[in-house]
Design a protein around this motif. Structure first.
Motif, PDB file in Angstrom:
ATOM      1  N   THR A 209      13.958 -28.001  -5.721  1.00 54.51           N
ATOM      2  CA  THR A 209      13.389 -29.094  -6.516  1.00 54.51           C
ATOM      3  C   THR A 209      11.694 -28.515  -6.531  1.00 54.51           C
ATOM      4  O   THR A 209      11.496 -27.420  -6.232  1.00 54.51           O
ATOM      5  CB  THR A 209      13.294 -30.385  -5.990  1.00 54.51           C
TER       6      THR A 209
ATOM      7  N   GLY B  50       9.031 -29.457  -5.477  1.00 48.80           N
ATOM      8  CA  GLY B  50       8.485 -30.172  -4.437  1.00 48.80           C
ATOM      9  C   GLY B  50       9.190 -31.298  -3.589  1.00 48.80           C
ATOM     10  O   GLY B  50      10.088 -31.666  -4.542  1.00 48.80           O
ATOM     11  N   GLY B  51       8.585 -31.925  -2.827  1.00 51.76           N
ATOM     12  CA  GLY B  51       9.310 -33.132  -2.021  1.00 51.76           C
ATOM     13  C   GLY B  51       9.467 -34.359  -3.078  1.00 51.76           C
ATOM     14  O   GLY B  51      10.355 -35.049  -3.197  1.00 51.76           O
TER      15      GLY B  51
ATOM     16  N   ASP C 143      12.874 -37.267   5.225  1.00 52.30           N
ATOM     17  CA  ASP C 143      11.841 -36.424   4.930  1.00 52.30           C
ATOM     18  C   ASP C 143      11.378 -35.646   6.059  1.00 52.30           C
ATOM     19  O   ASP C 143      10.965 -36.129   7.017  1.00 52.30           O
ATOM     20  CB  ASP C 143      10.565 -37.367   4.351  1.00 52.30           C
TER      21      ASP C 143
ATOM     22  N   ILE D  73       9.240 -33.129   5.853  1.00 53.14           N
ATOM     23  CA  ILE D  73       8.291 -32.179   5.156  1.00 53.14           C
ATOM     24  C   ILE D  73       7.487 -31.219   6.229  1.00 53.14           C
ATOM     25  O   ILE D  73       6.749 -30.183   5.728  1.00 53.14           O
ATOM     26  CB  ILE D  73       7.091 -33.024   4.660  1.00 53.14           C
TER      27      ILE D  73
ATOM     28  N   VAL E  18      15.172 -33.804   2.898  1.00 50.37           N
ATOM     29  CA  VAL E  18      14.300 -33.263   1.878  1.00 50.37           C
ATOM     30  C   VAL E  18      13.103 -32.610   2.616  1.00 50.37           C
ATOM     31  O   VAL E  18      12.533 -33.094   3.719  1.00 50.37           O
ATOM     32  CB  VAL E  18      13.539 -34.483   1.474  1.00 50.37           C
ATOM     33  N   GLY E  19      13.072 -31.356   2.162  1.00 52.70           N
ATOM     34  CA  GLY E  19      11.876 -30.343   2.526  1.00 52.70           C
ATOM     35  C   GLY E  19      10.994 -29.876   1.344  1.00 52.70           C
ATOM     36  O   GLY E  19      11.273 -29.907   0.346  1.00 52.70           O
ATOM     37  N   SER E  20      10.031 -29.141   1.926  1.00 53.29           N
ATOM     38  CA  SER E  20       8.867 -28.903   1.031  1.00 53.29           C
ATOM     39  C   SER E  20       8.112 -27.918   1.858  1.00 53.29           C
ATOM     40  O   SER E  20       8.033 -27.822   2.791  1.00 53.29           O
ATOM     41  CB  SER E  20       7.954 -29.873   0.252  1.00 53.29           C
TER      42      SER E  20
ATOM     43  N   ARG F 251       4.958 -25.697  -5.932  1.00 53.39           N
ATOM     44  CA  ARG F 251       5.836 -26.777  -6.031  1.00 53.39           C
ATOM     45  C   ARG F 251       7.238 -26.444  -5.748  1.00 53.39           C
ATOM     46  O   ARG F 251       8.110 -26.143  -6.655  1.00 53.39           O
ATOM     47  CB  ARG F 251       5.534 -27.219  -7.533  1.00 53.39           C
TER      48      ARG F 251
ATOM     49  N   GLY G 106      10.445 -27.169  -3.301  1.00 53.75           N
ATOM     50  CA  GLY G 106      11.238 -28.068  -2.423  1.00 53.75           C
ATOM     51  C   GLY G 106      12.602 -28.016  -2.237  1.00 53.75           C
ATOM     52  O   GLY G 106      13.090 -27.210  -3.163  1.00 53.75           O
ATOM     53  N   TYR G 107      13.087 -28.907  -1.690  1.00 51.51           N
ATOM     54  CA  TYR G 107      14.633 -28.859  -1.669  1.00 51.51           C
ATOM     55  C   TYR G 107      15.301 -30.139  -1.176  1.00 51.51           C
ATOM     56  O   TYR G 107      14.673 -31.093  -0.381  1.00 51.51           O
ATOM     57  CB  TYR G 107      15.181 -27.538  -0.972  1.00 51.51           C
TER      58      TYR G 107
END
Length: 504
Positions: free
Chosen positions: A216, A218-219, A321, A323, A347-349, A359, A361-362
């Motif tokens: 993605t 970013g987060g 999340d 992060i 969710v990571g970034s 920018r 993320g995943y």
């Protein structure tokens, strides 16, 4: 009929006069230097500035009624002579006005004033205004107006500069075969990076196949995709309180009904989560297990097991999340690891640890959820940026990122110690984890309003993050805390301000 554009005082000291073949339109207060420039020497910013001035003056006169709809403007040569500029500058000026919809082009005839239409009325959207109000803090972090920034959510640029090297950019370009990459990449994202991420997640006991990872922008983009897929207007959604305020803004934007679940330093309160899920019928729960924003607290193992039991009993999908996952111990409790990829979307970034501007993320999780998210990504943005994903992968592959993380952990530990020291001297309670992320949760003395304190700080050019903004309804005075970023704890202006304002 041709319009001759002249300033009322003439050009180059020559007074205007009537010409039989032109209808003369006199222009007053023209803010241009009426002197002729050598077109060959009008390069770069100077030429661009002149074109902007010329186009702005023509547009101003049109909007003031000086030129009627359908009126023909002078030719490029005539306009260049009258404004005392080179022909290429006049081309740029007219092109700007065409792009803005002020002029239209008739091939073989020239440039004409277009019919101007008022902008369409923007329909009232109360959810949008609520979302904007909730994201005020994010706006300041992007605009960066304050000198002292301990309320910032990200690290100082000096902490992460230089990690992405020129060689990584060259390697990313080489990944496109040395070409510019004029093709669509895999909608799931760059496969070698997804394979690298699968290996990194395996170190945290999170077993996920690369095919079950979607890249993605970013987060926050990941959250946006998840919300679009799982939440409908009016749906109840379980969120941590206090919690991640940009998430609250996204949920308000879609019109979801947020159900708060108290967040403690050990994680979400399991009994409250269970009661809220049963009472509301919510099916989605957003949480940040480790180094939580804003409290800095991290989930412990007993609480993690209780949260998963509640989720199973109530049919909850958990959005976790992670992060700061790359900074924290691989053995720290994560719901995605304990769940076995059954009901947790992770969710990571790299925004907080590598680069906010890249920018990248995943989202990782069970295939029955990832397939729908990938489809949503294709419908909304087609795919993510293969160039930036290749840059990140190159940085991860040669060990530069791991070495950087070691330096970052040491900086966090040192800065957390500084913040703890001056908080202790002030007699203020603070939660800060030297082995955690960037955030500390500072308790204010009785009778001190977090919102009022933040306003007074702004007058001193100090950016504070009041705790109230991290609650779902964002009500001022709801919290007696400040979220502090340990990375900025070395600025002596912060403890001096707190001592003066809180203790007189």
């Amino acid at each position: 009929m041709t319009w001759l554009l002249l300033p009322s005082s003439g050009v180059g000291g020559i007074q205007p006069k009537s010409y039989p073949c032109f209808k003369v339109q006199f222009w007053s207060n023209l803010p241009l230097p009426y002197q002729t420039f050598d077109g060959d020497n009008l390069m770069g910013e100077h030429a661009n500035t002149l074109a902007s001035q010329v186009s702005a003056e023509i547009e101003a006169r049109i909007r003031a009624g000086g030129l009627a709809v359908g009126a023909r403007l002078p030719s490029l040569r005539q306009g260049a002579q009258q404004f005392g500029v080179a022909k290429n500058t006049m081309v740029e000026a007219y092109d700007r006005l065409v792009a803005r919809g002020v002029l239209s082009v008739r091939p073989g005839s020239g440039f004409y004033v277009r019919q101007q239409f008022p902008a369409p009325a923007i329909p009232e959207r109360p959810h949008l205004q609520q979302a904007v109000d909730a994201a005020t803090l994010l706006s300041e972090q992007l605009e960066r107006r304050f000198r002292t920034r301990i309320g910032e959510g990200r690290p100082p640029s000096a902490w992460i500069e230089g990690v992405v090297a020129t060689r990584h950019l060259r390697q990313a370009l080489a990944g496109h075969g040395g070409k510019s990459g004029q093709h669509y990449d895999d909608p799931a994202g760059y496969l070698p990076l997804r394979e690298t991420l699968a290996g990194m997640l395996a170190e945290r006991a999170i077993k996920v196949d690369p095919t079950n990872i979607v890249m993605t922008f970013g987060g926050n983009h990941a959250f946006d995709l998840i919300i679009r897929q799982l939440v409908r207007p009016g749906d109840p959604v379980l969120v941590e309180s206090p919690g991640y305020y940009p998430l609250f803004a996204k949920l308000k934007l879609i019109g979801a009904r947020m159900i708060p679940v108290t967040r403690t330093l050990r994680g979400p309160e399991p009994a409250m989560l269970d009661a809220a899920a049963k009472a509301s019928g919510a099916r989605v729960f957003f949480t940040q297990s480790l180094a939580q924003n804003p409290t800095g607290g991290s989930l412990d193992l007993p609480t993690a097991h209780q949260i998963l039991r509640v989720a199973e009993e109530n049919g909850l999908t958990i959005v976790e999340d992670d992060i700061f996952g790359d900074l924290l111990p691989a053995t720290a409790p994560r719901l995605a690891a304990l769940d076995g990829s059954q009901r947790v979307l992770l969710v990571g970034s790299f925004a907080k640890t590598l680069s906010a501007t890249l920018r990248v993320g995943y989202v990782a999780g069970p295939p029955q959820l990832l397939g729908a998210l990938q489809a949503m990504k294709m419908l909304t943005v087609v795919n993510s940026c293969g160039h930036t994903e290749r840059v990140v992968n190159a940085t991860l592959a040669d060990g530069a990122y791991r070495r950087h993380l070691g330096r970052l952990r040491r900086r966090i530990m040192d800065s957390a110690g500084i913040l703890s020291a001056w908080a202790r001297e002030l007699g203020m309670a603070v939660h800060v984890d030297p082995a955690g992320g960037y955030y500390a949760w500072l308790r204010l003395p009785d009778g001190v309003s977090d919102s009022d304190l933040a306003r007074r700080a702004a007058e001193r050019d100090i950016f504070l993050a009041p705790g109230s903004i991290f609650y779902p309804d964002g009500s001022p005075g709801q919290s007696r805390h400040l979220r502090m970023n340990v990375a900025y704890a070395g600025d002596a202006r912060v403890p001096r301000f707190l001592a003066e304002q809180c203790f007189g």
